[in-house]
Design an enzyme around this catalytic site. Structure first.
Site, mmCIF file in Angstrom:
data_model
loop_
_atom_site.group_PDB
_atom_site.id
_atom_site.type_symbol
_atom_site.label_atom_id
_atom_site.label_comp_id
_atom_site.label_asym_id
_atom_site.label_seq_id
_atom_site.Cartn_x
_atom_site.Cartn_y
_atom_site.Cartn_z
ATOM 1 C CB CYS A 48 -0.908 0.005 1.229
ATOM 2 S SG CYS A 48 -2.050 1.411 1.246
ATOM 3 C CB CYS A 50 -2.462 5.138 1.541
ATOM 4 S SG CYS A 50 -2.420 4.428 3.198
ATOM 5 C CB CYS A 53 -0.200 2.094 5.479
ATOM 6 S SG CYS A 53 -1.857 1.513 5.083
#
Length: 183
Positions: A48, A50, A53
C-alpha cells in the site's frame, strides 16, 4: 539505485504457506513490546502506498494484510497503544513509544468493518501470505516521490509478479461497490 518498495518485496516475493496457523506481531521497542496474537493467516495481503499506513524506514510502501476482528487479540502491553488519527476511517493502533502500527480497525459502518489491518512483517513466524497486489501506487507522489520514477516503481512491482493499482484490486473494489449498492 532503484527505490526500496518494501523489504518483503525488493528481492522477490516469498510464497506463504496455505496452512499458516498465525502468530504474534510485536512492536519494535527494545523491551516491554506490545504483542498482538493473530489466529490463522491473513485473508489477503497487499502493498500500500497511501500516506496513512505504517512503513518500515526507507520503504515507499507498507505491506498490509487483513484478518477477521475475532482472530486478533492484544496479548501484551496494550496500555502502550494509541489511535494515530481518531478521525480516520481505519483506527490505526500504534505503540506510543516506537510508533509502529500494530493493527487498524474500522468501527463505523463500512464495507471492511469486521476486518483488522495488520503488518505481518512484525511477526517472527514465517509463511504468512505474500502480497497479492500493490494499491494506491501513485499516492507515493503526494508524499514527495518524483513522478518521473513511477514507471520504475510499477516495473519493479511487475517484475515480482504484482499488479499495481491506484486504488484497491478489482475484486476488492467490486466488494466495496456491492456493499454500497446494498446499503
Amino acid at each position: 539505485m532503484a527505490p526500496s518498495l518494501h523489504p518483503l518485496i525488493d528481492n522477490g516475493l516469498t510464497k506463504g504457506s496455505s496452512s499458516h496457523p498465525g502468530g504474534t506481531l510485536k512492536c519494535q521497542c527494545g523491551s516491554n513490546k506490545v504483542e498482538v496474537s493473530i489466529k490463522g493467516d491473513v485473508l489477503h495481503n497487499h502493498a500500500c502506498g497511501c500516506s496513512k499506513c505504517w512503513k518500515p524506514k526507507g520503504a515507499l510502501f507498507s505491506v498490509v494484510g487483513v484478518v477477521p476482528v475475532d482472530n486478533l487479540k492484544v496479548t501484551a502491553n496494550e496500555k502502550k497503544l494509541k489511535i494515530v488519527d481518531e478521525s480516520a476511517t481505519i483506527q490505526r493502533h500504534a505503540c506510543q513509544e516506537c510508533g509502529v502500527h500494530l493493527f487498524g480497525r474500522i468501527e463505523k459502518d463500512h464495507p471492511f468493518k469486521g476486518l483488522d489491518f495488520v503488518h505481518v512483517e512484525l511477526s517472527d513466524e514465517k509463511g504468512w501470505q505474500e502480497p497479492q497486489f500493490a494499491a494506491f501506487v501513485s499516492s507515493i507522489i503526494e508524499q514527495g516521490f518524483d513522478p518521473k520514477g513511477m514507471d520504475e516503481v510499477r516495473g519493479k512491482f511487475k517484475s515480482v509478479g504484482l499488479e499495481s493499482y491506484d486504488c484497491l484490486s478489482p475484486a476488492l473494489m467490486d466488494a466495496i461497490a456491492t456493499y454500497t449498492a446494498q446499503h
